[in-house]
Design a protein around this motif. Structure first.
Motif, PDB file in Angstrom:
ATOM      1  N   ILE A  43       7.150 -33.264 -28.081  1.00 18.52           N
ATOM      2  CA  ILE A  43       6.742 -34.349 -27.206  1.00 18.52           C
ATOM      3  C   ILE A  43       7.018 -33.948 -25.760  1.00 18.52           C
ATOM      4  CG2 ILE A  43       7.096 -36.770 -26.595  1.00 18.52           C
ATOM      5  CD1 ILE A  43       8.149 -37.190 -29.450  1.00 18.52           C
ATOM      6  N   PRO A  44       5.997 -33.892 -24.925  1.00 14.61           N
ATOM      7  CA  PRO A  44       6.238 -33.547 -23.517  1.00 14.61           C
ATOM      8  C   PRO A  44       6.950 -34.684 -22.785  1.00 14.61           C
ATOM      9  CG  PRO A  44       3.934 -34.133 -23.857  1.00 14.61           C
ATOM     10  CD  PRO A  44       4.573 -34.089 -25.219  1.00 14.61           C
ATOM     11  N   LEU A  45       7.857 -34.307 -21.910  1.00 14.36           N
ATOM     12  CA  LEU A  45       8.562 -35.261 -21.055  1.00 14.36           C
ATOM     13  C   LEU A  45       8.232 -34.934 -19.596  1.00 14.36           C
ATOM     14  CD1 LEU A  45      12.092 -35.176 -22.761  1.00 14.36           C
ATOM     15  CD2 LEU A  45      10.221 -36.797 -23.207  1.00 14.36           C
ATOM     16  N   THR A  47      10.107 -34.238 -17.305  1.00 14.34           N
ATOM     17  CA  THR A  47      10.979 -33.171 -16.805  1.00 14.34           C
ATOM     18  C   THR A  47      11.226 -32.078 -17.834  1.00 14.34           C
ATOM     19  OG1 THR A  47      12.939 -34.411 -17.540  1.00 14.34           O
ATOM     20  CG2 THR A  47      12.190 -34.755 -15.268  1.00 14.34           C
ATOM     21  N   GLY A  48      10.466 -32.066 -18.935  1.00 20.20           N
ATOM     22  CA  GLY A  48      10.684 -31.054 -19.968  1.00 20.20           C
ATOM     23  C   GLY A  48       9.998 -31.399 -21.271  1.00 20.20           C
ATOM     24  N   PHE A  49      10.776 -31.418 -22.367  1.00 21.78           N
ATOM     25  CA  PHE A  49      10.194 -31.706 -23.675  1.00 21.78           C
ATOM     26  C   PHE A  49      11.256 -32.260 -24.612  1.00 21.78           C
ATOM     27  CE2 PHE A  49      11.663 -27.281 -24.007  1.00 21.78           C
ATOM     28  CZ  PHE A  49      12.408 -27.318 -25.178  1.00 21.78           C
ATOM     29  N   LEU A  50      10.785 -32.853 -25.696  1.00 20.21           N
ATOM     30  CA  LEU A  50      11.633 -33.311 -26.798  1.00 20.21           C
ATOM     31  C   LEU A  50      11.048 -32.732 -28.076  1.00 20.21           C
ATOM     32  CD1 LEU A  50      13.810 -35.243 -28.089  1.00 20.21           C
ATOM     33  CD2 LEU A  50      12.001 -36.960 -28.182  1.00 20.21           C
ATOM     34  N   ARG A  51      11.890 -32.133 -28.940  1.00 17.57           N
ATOM     35  CA  ARG A  51      11.414 -31.506 -30.173  1.00 17.57           C
ATOM     36  C   ARG A  51      12.244 -31.983 -31.359  1.00 17.57           C
ATOM     37  NH1 ARG A  51      10.735 -25.084 -30.005  1.00 17.57           N
ATOM     38  NH2 ARG A  51       9.325 -25.757 -28.356  1.00 17.57           N
ATOM     39  N   LEU A  52      11.577 -32.221 -32.479  1.00 11.91           N
ATOM     40  CA  LEU A  52      12.235 -32.636 -33.711  1.00 11.91           C
ATOM     41  C   LEU A  52      11.868 -31.656 -34.825  1.00 11.91           C
ATOM     42  CD1 LEU A  52      11.465 -36.472 -33.609  1.00 11.91           C
ATOM     43  CD2 LEU A  52      13.580 -35.345 -32.914  1.00 11.91           C
ATOM     44  N   MET A  53      12.868 -31.258 -35.632  1.00  9.70           N
ATOM     45  CA  MET A  53      12.661 -30.316 -36.730  1.00  9.70           C
ATOM     46  C   MET A  53      13.390 -30.840 -37.963  1.00  9.70           C
ATOM     47  SD  MET A  53      13.218 -26.834 -34.482  1.00  9.70           S
ATOM     48  CE  MET A  53      12.905 -25.710 -35.851  1.00  9.70           C
ATOM     49  N   CYS A  71      15.532 -31.126 -20.176  1.00  3.68           N
ATOM     50  CA  CYS A  71      15.265 -31.999 -19.030  1.00  3.68           C
ATOM     51  C   CYS A  71      15.801 -31.330 -17.766  1.00  3.68           C
ATOM     52  CB  CYS A  71      15.908 -33.366 -19.216  1.00  3.68           C
ATOM     53  SG  CYS A  71      15.250 -34.308 -20.618  1.00  3.68           S
ATOM     54  N   ASN A  72      14.891 -31.055 -16.849  1.00  2.00           N
ATOM     55  CA  ASN A  72      15.291 -30.416 -15.586  1.00  2.00           C
ATOM     56  C   ASN A  72      16.113 -29.154 -15.812  1.00  2.00           C
ATOM     57  OD1 ASN A  72      14.049 -32.257 -13.770  1.00  2.00           O
ATOM     58  ND2 ASN A  72      15.662 -33.750 -14.233  1.00  2.00           N
ATOM     59  N   GLY A  73      15.682 -28.360 -16.790  1.00  2.00           N
ATOM     60  CA  GLY A  73      16.322 -27.075 -17.054  1.00  2.00           C
ATOM     61  C   GLY A  73      17.533 -27.123 -17.950  1.00  2.00           C
ATOM     62  N   GLN A  74      18.001 -28.307 -18.326  1.00  2.00           N
ATOM     63  CA  GLN A  74      19.166 -28.447 -19.188  1.00  2.00           C
ATOM     64  C   GLN A  74      18.723 -28.720 -20.633  1.00  2.00           C
ATOM     65  OE1 GLN A  74      22.409 -27.949 -18.085  1.00  2.00           O
ATOM     66  NE2 GLN A  74      21.341 -27.326 -16.215  1.00  2.00           N
ATOM     67  N   VAL A  75      19.240 -27.925 -21.579  1.00  2.00           N
ATOM     68  CA  VAL A  75      18.864 -28.065 -22.986  1.00  2.00           C
ATOM     69  C   VAL A  75      20.070 -28.527 -23.798  1.00  2.00           C
ATOM     70  CG1 VAL A  75      17.897 -26.915 -25.007  1.00  2.00           C
ATOM     71  CG2 VAL A  75      17.191 -26.204 -22.716  1.00  2.00           C
ATOM     72  N   ARG A  76      19.847 -29.492 -24.684  1.00  2.00           N
ATOM     73  CA  ARG A  76      20.906 -29.971 -25.582  1.00  2.00           C
ATOM     74  C   ARG A  76      20.363 -30.099 -26.994  1.00  2.00           C
ATOM     75  NH1 ARG A  76      22.090 -31.709 -20.626  1.00  2.00           N
ATOM     76  NH2 ARG A  76      24.280 -31.795 -19.985  1.00  2.00           N
ATOM     77  N   TYR A  77      21.214 -29.791 -27.955  1.00  2.00           N
ATOM     78  CA  TYR A  77      20.821 -29.775 -29.359  1.00  2.00           C
ATOM     79  C   TYR A  77      21.778 -30.661 -30.176  1.00  2.00           C
ATOM     80  CZ  TYR A  77      18.827 -25.232 -27.868  1.00  2.00           C
ATOM     81  OH  TYR A  77      18.162 -24.220 -27.212  1.00  2.00           O
ATOM     82  N   THR A  78      21.221 -31.460 -31.088  1.00  2.00           N
ATOM     83  CA  THR A  78      22.042 -32.258 -31.997  1.00  2.00           C
ATOM     84  C   THR A  78      21.416 -32.221 -33.390  1.00  2.00           C
ATOM     85  OG1 THR A  78      22.559 -33.776 -30.188  1.00  2.00           O
ATOM     86  CG2 THR A  78      23.133 -34.489 -32.407  1.00  2.00           C
ATOM     87  N   TYR A  79      22.262 -32.021 -34.412  1.00  2.00           N
ATOM     88  CA  TYR A  79      21.756 -32.054 -35.786  1.00  2.00           C
ATOM     89  C   TYR A  79      22.243 -33.315 -36.484  1.00  2.00           C
ATOM     90  CZ  TYR A  79      19.558 -30.515 -39.966  1.00  2.00           C
ATOM     91  OH  TYR A  79      18.685 -30.444 -41.036  1.00  2.00           O
ATOM     92  N   HIS A  80      21.344 -33.988 -37.205  1.00  2.00           N
ATOM     93  CA  HIS A  80      21.634 -35.214 -37.939  1.00  2.00           C
ATOM     94  C   HIS A  80      21.499 -34.922 -39.437  1.00  2.00           C
ATOM     95  CE1 HIS A  80      21.188 -37.767 -34.248  1.00  2.00           C
ATOM     96  NE2 HIS A  80      20.501 -36.697 -33.890  1.00  2.00           N
TER      97      HIS A  80
END
Length: 327
Positions: A43-45, A47-53, A71-80
């Motif tokens: 999903i484009p944002l 300031t960046g993107f959102l991705r789900l896997m 977002c603005n060059g900062q990447v964060r990852y979370t697993y559920h």
């Protein structure tokens, strides 16, 4: 009760060799039809993107998905992580290191089933965290004696070589990418070239029996290896069929007429028994964009390794409680 596992705990719980073996088991299950992967959602944002896997592993009773965003060059990852029977949200896991680890471990697994057993020289294009995990993983499966590194930024390649020498590894840098790969038995291309263009060319593959890992170019707009690389090898292994439509490298090769699907196999099928190419003189390519089963396999291991050991966890929280994850 949902367990929240921070990045430091992940690093303490799983190492590279363990990750490789967990992924070997997961890919065997995938080849047998026991793991189901969903198509990646992008999903484009502004300031960046959102991705789900997302993926499901019925025989393990687990399912889950990784969410990551830039977002603005900062990447964060979370697993559920989810219990398939009860529907309970078992864990939220900081997936920063988990992502780098699974990418490296899959590169190690691919090298283990494709590279020559006597491979001892490693050439590396790249100097970031992904390059580091590729080196670590390949060293876990082959008796690497020397590493040659190229990266456009001199200080970064020198820093990586220095780190490796401090670990007792023979490592040096090259001023040109061709010099880094000229004598290599295994080549790891792990770059952040993005839209700037390929960082590796197929006409550099002059030695017989060389194996190449390429783990960049995960979006249609990104490039890491050129079109000719696909025709310069005898066998191609990919981590997911979606790669052929998601990676700018594969799309470009297809448009140029260099993408021969008859020479392409899935990593799961190779792990399950297809094995290496027919002769040690044949050149091989492993191309990766990452896949949901990789994240699920390592997230499941981390959670079960810590299950019942609350003193080892960074946080414990009810599902509705807000917690701050390490980035």
């Amino acid at each position: 009760m949902t367990v929240i596992i921070d990045d430091a705990t992940v690093r303490q719980t799983i190492d590279m060799s363990t990750a490789i073996e967990q992924l070997r088991s997961a890919y065997l299950s995938f080849a047998q039809g026991d793991i189901v992967e969903a198509a990646r959602v992008n999903i484009p944002l502004p300031t960046g993107f959102l991705r789900l896997m997302a993926a499901s592993w019925p025989s393990c009773g687990l399912a889950g998905y990784k969410e990551f965003h830039r977002c603005n060059g900062q990447v964060r990852y979370t697993y559920h992580l989810i219990d398939q029977e009860s529907g309970e949200n078992l864990a939220m896991i900081d997936a920063n290191h988990l992502t780098a680890l699974r990418t490296g471990a899959c590169g190690g697994l691919a090298a283990d089933v494709l590279a020559r057993k006597d491979a001892r020289k490693l050439g590396v294009i790249g100097s970031g965290s992904e390059a580091r995990t590729q080196i670590e993983a390949i060293r876990a499966v082959r008796p690497i004696e020397s590493v040659v590194i190229f990266s456009p930024r001199v200080e970064r390649r020198e820093s990586l070589a220095s780190e490796l020498r401090a670990e007792g590894i023979e490592a040096r840098t090259a001023d040109e990418p061709t010099a880094a790969v000229a004598d290599a038995d295994i080549i790891a291309v792990a770059t952040n070239t993005g839209t700037r263009g390929p960082a590796f060319a197929g006409n550099w593959l002059t030695r017989p029996g060389v194996h190449v890992n390429s783990i960049g170019s995960t979006l249609p707009s990104q490039r890491e290896i050129d079109e000719h690389t696909w025709s310069a090898v005898d066998r191609i292994v990919i981590d997911t069929a979606l790669l052929l439509h998601e990676s700018g490298d594969a799309i470009a090769a297809d448009k140029a007429g260099f993408l021969d699907r008859e020479r392409i196999a899935l990593l799961g099928d190779v792990v399950a028994g297809v094995g290496r190419a027919r002769a040690d003189s044949e050149r091989t390519l492993y191309k990766s964009v990452g896949s949901p089963l990789q994240d699920l396999a390592l997230a499941a291991f981390v959670y079960r390794a810590l299950e019942g050991r609350s003193e080892s966890l960074a946080f414990l929280a009810d599902y509705h409680q807000v917690a701050v994850m390490a980035s």
